[in-house]
Design a protein around this motif. Structure first.
Motif, PDB file in Angstrom:
ATOM      1  N   SER A   1       0.705  -1.407  -0.110  1.00 11.57           N
ATOM      2  CA  SER A   1      -0.337   0.084  -0.076  1.00 11.57           C
ATOM      3  C   SER A   1       0.758   1.329  -0.042  1.00 11.57           C
ATOM      4  CB  SER A   1      -0.802  -0.335   1.348  1.00 11.57           C
ATOM      5  OG  SER A   1      -0.098   0.055   2.618  1.00 11.57           O
ATOM      6  N   PRO A   2       0.223   2.456  -0.843  1.00 12.30           N
ATOM      7  CA  PRO A   2       0.649   3.444  -0.694  1.00 12.30           C
ATOM      8  C   PRO A   2       2.301   3.627   0.368  1.00 12.30           C
ATOM      9  CG  PRO A   2      -0.813   3.791  -2.023  1.00 12.30           C
ATOM     10  CD  PRO A   2      -1.020   2.306  -0.913  1.00 12.30           C
ATOM     11  N   GLY A   3       3.048   4.092   0.408  1.00 14.63           N
ATOM     12  CA  GLY A   3       3.965   4.783   0.863  1.00 14.63           C
ATOM     13  C   GLY A   3       4.683   4.094   2.635  1.00 14.63           C
ATOM     14  N   ARG A   4       4.278   2.243   2.419  1.00 16.46           N
ATOM     15  CA  ARG A   4       4.991   1.555   3.391  1.00 16.46           C
ATOM     16  C   ARG A   4       5.995   1.044   3.335  1.00 16.46           C
ATOM     17  NH1 ARG A   4       1.592   0.587   7.670  1.00 16.46           N
ATOM     18  NH2 ARG A   4      -0.609   0.916   7.598  1.00 16.46           N
ATOM     19  N   LYS A   5       7.342   1.392   3.743  1.00 14.35           N
ATOM     20  CA  LYS A   5       8.900   1.012   3.201  1.00 14.35           C
ATOM     21  C   LYS A   5       9.413   0.298   4.127  1.00 14.35           C
ATOM     22  CE  LYS A   5      10.583   5.319   5.694  1.00 14.35           C
ATOM     23  NZ  LYS A   5      11.455   6.651   5.416  1.00 14.35           N
ATOM     24  N   PHE A   6      10.265  -0.591   3.559  1.00 10.96           N
ATOM     25  CA  PHE A   6      11.533  -0.619   4.905  1.00 10.96           C
ATOM     26  C   PHE A   6      12.529  -0.327   4.249  1.00 10.96           C
ATOM     27  CE2 PHE A   6      11.388  -3.793   1.479  1.00 10.96           C
ATOM     28  CZ  PHE A   6      12.174  -4.397   0.530  1.00 10.96           C
ATOM     29  N   LEU A   7      13.685  -0.744   5.260  1.00 11.20           N
ATOM     30  CA  LEU A   7      15.135   0.222   5.119  1.00 11.20           C
ATOM     31  C   LEU A   7      15.971  -0.526   5.610  1.00 11.20           C
ATOM     32  CD1 LEU A   7      15.950   3.062   4.848  1.00 11.20           C
ATOM     33  CD2 LEU A   7      16.067   3.144   7.108  1.00 11.20           C
ATOM     34  N   VAL A   8      17.494   0.021   4.817  1.00 10.46           N
ATOM     35  CA  VAL A   8      18.284  -1.752   4.960  1.00 10.46           C
ATOM     36  C   VAL A   8      19.536  -0.542   5.251  1.00 10.46           C
ATOM     37  CG1 VAL A   8      19.628  -3.324   4.486  1.00 10.46           C
ATOM     38  CG2 VAL A   8      17.656  -2.802   3.480  1.00 10.46           C
ATOM     39  N   ARG A   9      20.739  -0.107   6.159  1.00 10.19           N
ATOM     40  CA  ARG A   9      21.262   0.019   6.378  1.00 10.19           C
ATOM     41  C   ARG A   9      22.601  -0.471   7.337  1.00 10.19           C
ATOM     42  NH1 ARG A   9      18.640   3.919  11.324  1.00 10.19           N
ATOM     43  NH2 ARG A   9      17.719   6.107   9.258  1.00 10.19           N
ATOM     44  N   ALA A  10      23.790  -0.217   6.369  1.00  8.25           N
ATOM     45  CA  ALA A  10      25.118  -0.919   6.798  1.00  8.25           C
ATOM     46  C   ALA A  10      26.517   0.037   6.789  1.00  8.25           C
ATOM     47  CB  ALA A  10      25.356  -1.906   6.319  1.00  8.25           C
ATOM     48  N   ASN A  11      27.704  -0.443   7.428  1.00  7.80           N
ATOM     49  CA  ASN A  11      28.802   0.920   7.903  1.00  7.80           C
ATOM     50  C   ASN A  11      29.287   0.217   7.641  1.00  7.80           C
ATOM     51  OD1 ASN A  11      26.089   0.974  10.338  1.00  7.80           O
ATOM     52  ND2 ASN A  11      27.686   2.731   9.785  1.00  7.80           N
TER      53      ASN A  11
ATOM     54  N   CYS B   1       7.051   1.519  -1.486  1.00 11.58           N
ATOM     55  CA  CYS B   1       5.984   1.470  -1.860  1.00 11.58           C
ATOM     56  C   CYS B   1       5.331   3.070  -2.267  1.00 11.58           C
ATOM     57  CB  CYS B   1       4.364   0.773  -1.559  1.00 11.58           C
ATOM     58  SG  CYS B   1       3.931  -0.211  -3.039  1.00 11.58           S
ATOM     59  N   SER B   2       5.509   2.810  -4.332  1.00  9.71           N
ATOM     60  CA  SER B   2       4.490   4.098  -4.305  1.00  9.71           C
ATOM     61  C   SER B   2       3.241   3.974  -5.517  1.00  9.71           C
ATOM     62  CB  SER B   2       5.234   4.401  -5.855  1.00  9.71           C
ATOM     63  OG  SER B   2       5.479   3.283  -6.716  1.00  9.71           O
ATOM     64  N   ALA B   3       2.679   2.702  -5.094  1.00 10.34           N
ATOM     65  CA  ALA B   3       1.352   2.462  -5.582  1.00 10.34           C
ATOM     66  C   ALA B   3       0.615   1.395  -4.736  1.00 10.34           C
ATOM     67  CB  ALA B   3       0.879   2.759  -6.902  1.00 10.34           C
ATOM     68  N   ASN B   4      -0.018   1.673  -5.323  1.00  9.28           N
ATOM     69  CA  ASN B   4      -0.739  -0.092  -4.693  1.00  9.28           C
ATOM     70  C   ASN B   4      -0.521  -1.109  -5.818  1.00  9.28           C
ATOM     71  OD1 ASN B   4      -2.730   0.902  -2.395  1.00  9.28           O
ATOM     72  ND2 ASN B   4      -4.287   1.707  -4.060  1.00  9.28           N
ATOM     73  N   GLY B   5      -0.069  -2.168  -4.676  1.00 10.83           N
ATOM     74  CA  GLY B   5       0.346  -3.739  -5.011  1.00 10.83           C
ATOM     75  C   GLY B   5       1.553  -3.161  -5.334  1.00 10.83           C
ATOM     76  N   ASN B   6       2.287  -4.128  -6.515  1.00 13.67           N
ATOM     77  CA  ASN B   6       4.101  -4.325  -6.346  1.00 13.67           C
ATOM     78  C   ASN B   6       4.212  -3.034  -7.182  1.00 13.67           C
ATOM     79  OD1 ASN B   6       4.270  -6.491  -4.788  1.00 13.67           O
ATOM     80  ND2 ASN B   6       3.390  -7.604  -6.255  1.00 13.67           N
ATOM     81  N   ASN B   7       4.679  -1.631  -6.562  1.00 16.67           N
ATOM     82  CA  ASN B   7       5.310  -0.699  -7.712  1.00 16.67           C
ATOM     83  C   ASN B   7       5.724  -0.170  -6.690  1.00 16.67           C
ATOM     84  OD1 ASN B   7       3.365  -0.610  -9.972  1.00 16.67           O
ATOM     85  ND2 ASN B   7       1.730  -0.807  -8.416  1.00 16.67           N
ATOM     86  N   GLN B   8       7.538  -0.191  -6.443  1.00 20.96           N
ATOM     87  CA  GLN B   8       8.046   0.280  -5.559  1.00 20.96           C
ATOM     88  C   GLN B   8       9.340   1.728  -6.445  1.00 20.96           C
ATOM     89  OE1 GLN B   8       8.516  -3.082  -5.824  1.00 20.96           O
ATOM     90  NE2 GLN B   8       6.631  -3.252  -4.532  1.00 20.96           N
ATOM     91  N   ARG B   9       9.916   2.834  -5.827  1.00 20.50           N
ATOM     92  CA  ARG B   9      10.993   3.677  -5.654  1.00 20.50           C
ATOM     93  C   ARG B   9      11.396   2.993  -4.719  1.00 20.50           C
ATOM     94  NH1 ARG B   9       8.003   9.394  -7.342  1.00 20.50           N
ATOM     95  NH2 ARG B   9       6.583   8.562  -8.638  1.00 20.50           N
ATOM     96  N   VAL B  10      12.945   3.153  -5.241  1.00 17.57           N
ATOM     97  CA  VAL B  10      13.968   2.041  -4.683  1.00 17.57           C
ATOM     98  C   VAL B  10      15.388   3.608  -4.663  1.00 17.57           C
ATOM     99  CG1 VAL B  10      13.494   0.250  -4.308  1.00 17.57           C
ATOM    100  CG2 VAL B  10      15.116   0.998  -6.138  1.00 17.57           C
TER     101      VAL B  10
END
Length: 407
Positions: free
Chosen positions: A293-303, A349-358
């Motif tokens: 759903s739009p706006g849901r996100k996950f984040l990966v961080r590394a040092n 997620c940029s729109a409903n479904g499997n649409n992402q901006r990375v």
């Protein structure tokens, strides 16, 4: 009880007994020759004096410990390890990881501590790590020049899981992330000074107060980015709090809290190859349906850190989701040996479904970024996360010290 320690070098592995049964607030005081912050103490607890010791000093189960004018040096996993209802008073304590030590002060599980002065520096991961209902006080200092300096660490100060208290006049410099609040922590940041860090403040599902008093470096002392909010964090940084990637107030409610879904704190090095090779691979880190759903996100961080020689060729860092390329970023050829950096991958997620901006961005000694649009299938089964390397010259070496997935 007061233990006056003469100038000299001593081995680590010091363990305090539990103190239940002693008079309340009866501290074991370990005190070196009296000096003033930030003068380096003459009493040194050195890992090299006994290589078998993994910690400098340890206090568990209700111990009351007072450290004053003491220095810890070297490759300790924790220079000071304080746990389970213990109480620490800190006066001009110094810790130098020498780029091989892991953490400075680790304090957790219902502990209390107060801090005045000292230096924590050159830790691979954390300068100070608080975890689970720690109560802190830095209010013995009344100005920045009296208070603790944390510098050249992965994360300078990290607090997680319902820790509370003041950070009066704390100084954090030259770290990948200066301060991270994570998981329902509440902190007053009175007069905190942040200079030359990759990210000044990361606020994850926590509350921060008195933010208008934070001093962010300017010019040559500027932080690459001042503030990053994730989840339902709150802040009174009324101007800076909604810049640098944070969401506008009007959209805050649309973003669910994030938690750590996977992590590794082990060093991973890729060298001697030009074939794509995993740094980290987290199976099942991303749960289905959550990110559709739009706006849901996950984040990966590394040092990470460049190896002992400058890069001969370009060196790509890649994020793969369920085996599919999400986004990559390139470290340029010629990047100097031992350059420290942090890398952040974000999938929204940029729109409903499997649409992402990375997105991906690097901070610290390397400035690089990238952006792409993807169709990642995230609505059927658990998906794995992999951070990989694609060197273009087999002589090039890069090490990641840790990697965390938030989702």
């Amino acid at each position: 009880m007061v233990i006056d320690v003469g100038a000299g070098t001593y081995k680590g592995g010091i363990t305090l007994p539990a103190m239940r049964g002693y008079a309340q607030d009866d501290f074991i005081k370990i005190v070196g020759p009296n000096i003033n912050h930030p003068t380096v103490p003459a009493v040194v607890i050195d890992k090299a004096a006994d290589a078998a010791q993994t910690y400098g000093i340890r206090a568990f189960d209700g111990a009351y410990l007072w450290l004053e004018d003491i220095k810890f040096v070297g490759a300790f996993e924790n220079h000071a390890d304080i746990r389970r209802n213990s109480y620490l008073i800190w006066r001009n304590v110094h810790m130098d990881g020498q780029d091989v030590g892991t953490n400075g002060l680790s304090i957790q599980q219902h502990c209390r501590y107060t801090v005045l002065g000292g230096i924590i520096e050159n830790m691979l991961e954390l300068g100070i790590s608080e975890h689970f209902m720690v109560h802190r006080s830095f209010d013995s200092a009344t100005a920045s020049d009296q208070q603790l300096i944390i510098r050249n660490c992965g994360t300078g100060f990290q607090t997680k899981e319902a820790c509370v208290g003041h950070l009066d006049y704390l100084n954090v410099e030259d770290c990948d992330t200066a301060i991270e609040f994570n998981g329902n922590c509440v902190t007053n940041v009175k007069g905190v000074t942040l200079k030359r860090n990759g990210l000044g403040i990361a606020n994850v599902n926590s509350e921060m107060h008195n933010g208008q008093s934070v001093v962010f470096g300017t010019g040559a002392d500027a932080n690459t980015r001042t503030y990053q909010q994730i989840g339902v964090a709150g802040t009174d940084l009324t101007t800076l709090g909604w810049l640098d990637g944070s969401y506008a107030r009007t959209t805050l409610a649309g973003h669910s809290p994030v938690i750590t879904t996977a992590a590794s704190f082990a060093d991973a090095t890729v060298t001697g190859t030009t074939t794509e090779t995993n740094f980290y691979n987290f199976v099942g880190a991303i749960k289905p349906h959550r990110y559709t759903s739009p706006g849901r996100k996950f984040l990966v961080r590394a040092n990470g850190k460049i190896g002992a020689s400058a890069l001969v060729g370009t060196y790509r860092l890649v994020l793969r989701v369920a085996g599919t390329l999400a986004v990559d970023v390139t470290i340029p050829a010629g990047t100097a040996a031992n350059t420290r950096f942090a890398v952040e991958f974000e999938v929204v997620c940029s729109a409903n479904g499997n649409n992402q901006r990375v997105f991906t961005t690097m901070y610290g000694g390397i400035g690089a970024s990238n952006y792409a649009t993807r169709t990642l299938v995230l609505d059927s089964v658990d998906s794995g996360i992999a951070v990989t390397a694609i060197p273009t010259n087999s002589a090039d070496s890069v090490t990641l010290h840790r990697c965390e997935v938030y989702g």
